[in-house]
Design an enzyme around this catalytic site. Structure first.
Site, mmCIF file in Angstrom:
data_model
loop_
_atom_site.group_PDB
_atom_site.id
_atom_site.type_symbol
_atom_site.label_atom_id
_atom_site.label_comp_id
_atom_site.label_asym_id
_atom_site.label_seq_id
_atom_site.Cartn_x
_atom_site.Cartn_y
_atom_site.Cartn_z
ATOM 1 N N ASN A 102 14.922 -39.241 19.791
ATOM 2 C CA ASN A 102 15.717 -39.199 18.566
ATOM 3 C C ASN A 102 15.025 -38.241 17.604
ATOM 4 O O ASN A 102 14.004 -38.583 17.021
ATOM 5 C CB ASN A 102 15.807 -40.611 17.964
ATOM 6 C CG ASN A 102 16.503 -40.610 16.616
ATOM 7 O OD1 ASN A 102 17.136 -39.626 16.233
ATOM 8 N ND2 ASN A 102 16.375 -41.706 15.884
ATOM 9 N N TRP A 103 15.580 -37.057 17.483
ATOM 10 C CA TRP A 103 14.927 -36.025 16.648
ATOM 11 C C TRP A 103 15.183 -36.241 15.161
ATOM 12 O O TRP A 103 14.630 -35.508 14.338
ATOM 13 C CB TRP A 103 15.417 -34.628 17.072
ATOM 14 C CG TRP A 103 14.997 -34.231 18.450
ATOM 15 C CD1 TRP A 103 14.279 -34.980 19.354
ATOM 16 C CD2 TRP A 103 15.248 -32.975 19.090
ATOM 17 N NE1 TRP A 103 14.083 -34.268 20.515
ATOM 18 C CE2 TRP A 103 14.666 -33.029 20.379
ATOM 19 C CE3 TRP A 103 15.919 -31.813 18.708
ATOM 20 C CZ2 TRP A 103 14.732 -31.965 21.279
ATOM 21 C CZ3 TRP A 103 15.983 -30.745 19.599
ATOM 22 C CH2 TRP A 103 15.381 -30.829 20.875
ATOM 23 N N LYS A 104 16.035 -37.174 14.818
ATOM 24 C CA LYS A 104 16.359 -37.445 13.413
ATOM 25 C C LYS A 104 16.727 -36.127 12.694
ATOM 26 O O LYS A 104 17.308 -35.247 13.314
ATOM 27 C CB LYS A 104 15.206 -38.169 12.722
ATOM 28 C CG LYS A 104 14.716 -39.375 13.520
ATOM 29 C CD LYS A 104 13.830 -40.265 12.726
ATOM 30 C CE LYS A 104 13.288 -41.357 13.628
ATOM 31 N NZ LYS A 104 12.670 -42.436 12.897
ATOM 32 N N HIS A 122 21.333 -47.177 14.211
ATOM 33 C CA HIS A 122 19.893 -46.999 13.978
ATOM 34 C C HIS A 122 19.535 -47.641 12.636
ATOM 35 O O HIS A 122 20.346 -47.610 11.696
ATOM 36 C CB HIS A 122 19.561 -45.503 13.977
ATOM 37 C CG HIS A 122 18.088 -45.245 13.994
ATOM 38 N ND1 HIS A 122 17.317 -45.329 12.858
ATOM 39 C CD2 HIS A 122 17.242 -44.933 15.006
ATOM 40 C CE1 HIS A 122 16.057 -45.071 13.175
ATOM 41 N NE2 HIS A 122 15.985 -44.825 14.475
ATOM 42 N N GLU A 149 17.857 -46.638 10.281
ATOM 43 C CA GLU A 149 17.991 -45.717 9.138
ATOM 44 C C GLU A 149 19.458 -45.597 8.712
ATOM 45 O O GLU A 149 19.749 -45.415 7.529
ATOM 46 C CB GLU A 149 17.373 -44.354 9.500
ATOM 47 C CG GLU A 149 15.848 -44.453 9.521
ATOM 48 C CD GLU A 149 15.144 -43.516 10.485
ATOM 49 O OE1 GLU A 149 15.764 -42.537 10.933
ATOM 50 O OE2 GLU A 149 13.968 -43.771 10.802
ATOM 51 N N GLU A 175 14.483 -52.005 18.368
ATOM 52 C CA GLU A 175 13.593 -51.232 17.506
ATOM 53 C C GLU A 175 13.211 -52.066 16.286
ATOM 54 O O GLU A 175 13.947 -52.089 15.282
ATOM 55 C CB GLU A 175 14.302 -49.961 17.023
ATOM 56 C CG GLU A 175 14.723 -49.034 18.127
ATOM 57 C CD GLU A 175 14.773 -47.594 17.642
ATOM 58 O OE1 GLU A 175 14.028 -46.780 18.172
ATOM 59 O OE2 GLU A 175 15.533 -47.310 16.708
ATOM 60 N N GLY A 219 8.369 -45.305 12.918
ATOM 61 C CA GLY A 219 7.727 -44.262 12.112
ATOM 62 C C GLY A 219 6.488 -44.722 11.380
ATOM 63 O O GLY A 219 5.993 -44.027 10.495
ATOM 64 N N SER A 238 7.367 -46.337 17.232
ATOM 65 C CA SER A 238 6.019 -45.778 17.398
ATOM 66 C C SER A 238 5.561 -45.741 18.850
ATOM 67 O O SER A 238 4.390 -46.011 19.143
ATOM 68 C CB SER A 238 5.019 -46.538 16.518
ATOM 69 O OG SER A 238 5.344 -46.363 15.156
ATOM 70 N N GLY A 284 11.058 -41.555 18.505
ATOM 71 C CA GLY A 284 11.262 -40.703 17.337
ATOM 72 C C GLY A 284 10.217 -39.602 17.279
ATOM 73 O O GLY A 284 10.298 -38.590 17.972
ATOM 74 N N GLY A 285 9.183 -39.809 16.464
ATOM 75 C CA GLY A 285 8.184 -38.778 16.189
ATOM 76 C C GLY A 285 7.619 -38.097 17.426
ATOM 77 O O GLY A 285 7.481 -36.869 17.453
HETATM 78 C C1 PEP Z 1 13.308 -44.068 16.092
HETATM 79 O O1 PEP Z 1 13.590 -43.434 15.098
HETATM 80 O O2 PEP Z 1 14.214 -44.494 16.806
HETATM 81 C C2 PEP Z 1 11.899 -44.327 16.376
HETATM 82 C C3 PEP Z 1 11.617 -45.213 17.280
HETATM 83 O O3 PEP Z 1 10.966 -43.589 15.671
HETATM 84 P P1 PEP Z 1 9.380 -43.519 15.941
HETATM 85 O O4 PEP Z 1 9.186 -43.376 17.441
HETATM 86 O O5 PEP Z 1 8.905 -42.333 15.196
HETATM 87 O O6 PEP Z 1 8.790 -44.806 15.460
#
Ligand code: PEP
Length: 255
Positions: free
Chosen positions: A9-11, A95, A97, A167, A173, A212, A233-234
């Site tokens: 997920n590049w957001k 999600h 967010e 999640e 994040g 994470s 994500g990251g």
């Molecule tokens: C996400 O945004 O779905 C996520 C899991 O982010 P991160 O891996 O950065 O915690």
């Protein structure tokens, strides 16, 4: 056996040029992992570039959201058939967010998931508790409400095309991942819940862990029996860290 599924997920990261570069790196880094289903989710304007750059690979492209209607006066939105037309085969829905910054409810996520399936997209439906909810002992109740509500409009016959992403909001994040035991507990709970909702189809549905996930914790998380992959994500913004997570998933299943 469920095929493991890892999605990046590049957001709101990577413009068109950066999308092309990262996709080119992913082509090289991920070519060997055909036993793991793979997707990346760039921003809307970069989707055609990603579809083009990943043509002929085993890496699919996902939207990060869609509208529940097919078309109309919904300024700023993109519909599920439009994502499919652009070459997407997946869409991330609900999600945290989106739930936090756009006030998305389970009922809305359910409508979007049904629209996605109807358009030929495979939805990744996100659920997860906040830290206050976990500390208050409400994790399983919150997750049950979200799963039941967000999948309310899914016909049983199509359920196998839906991926759930557990999640925990406090892990997204933050650098603080759920332990493998915490993840497995919730994943097993979700599996049981899905069995009560869609019966035998539940065992075909993938449940990803997200929050994470990094190369150094992926191996243990991906080794859990009800963890069928990851929403990343990251760590999906760099080809080497995303590839290391995919490799961990691949090795967990190869054992
Ligand atoms: C996400 O945004 O779905 C996520 C899991 O982010 P991160 O891996 O950065 O915690």
């Amino acid at each position: 056996m469920r095929k493991p599924f890892v999605c990046g997920n590049w957001k709101m990261n990577k413009n068109v040029g950066e999308t092309r570069s990262l996709c080119a790196e992913l082509r090289t880094a991920l070519g060997a992992f055909s036993q793991v289903e793979l997707a990346v989710a760039p921003v809307f304007v970069s989707l055609p570039a990603a579809v083009d750059a990943l043509k002929g690979t085993n890496i699919g492209v996902a939207g990060q959201d869609c509208h529940a209607e097919k078309e109309g006066a919904y300024t700023g939105n993109v519909s599920a058939p439009m994502l499919f037309d652009a070459g997407c085969r997946y869409v991330i829905l609900g999600h945290s967010e989106r739930r936090t910054y756009h006030a998305e409810t389970d009922a809305l996520v359910a409508k979007k998931a049904a629209a996605a399936l109807a358009a030929g997209l495979n939805p990744i439906v996100c659920v997860g508790e906040t830290l206050a909810e976990r500390d208050g002992g409400k994790t399983l109740t919150v997750v049950e409400t979200q799963v039941r509500g967000s999948l309310a409009d899914i016909p049983e016959a199509l359920a196998a095309r839906v991926t759930l992403a557990y999640e925990p909001v406090w892990a997204i994040g933050t650098g603080r991942n759920a332990t493998s035991a915490q993840a497995q507990e919730v994943h097993a709970f979700i599996r049981g819940l899905l069995r009560s909702m869609v019966h035998g189809e539940a065992d075909k549905m993938r449940i990803q862990y997200g929050g994470s996930v990094k190369p150094d914790n992926a191996k243990e998380l991906m080794a859990q029996p009800d963890v069928d992959g990851a929403l990343v994500g990251g760590a999906s913004l760099k080809a080497d860290s995303f590839a290391a997570i995919v490799k961990a998933m691949h090795e967990a299943r190869a054992r």
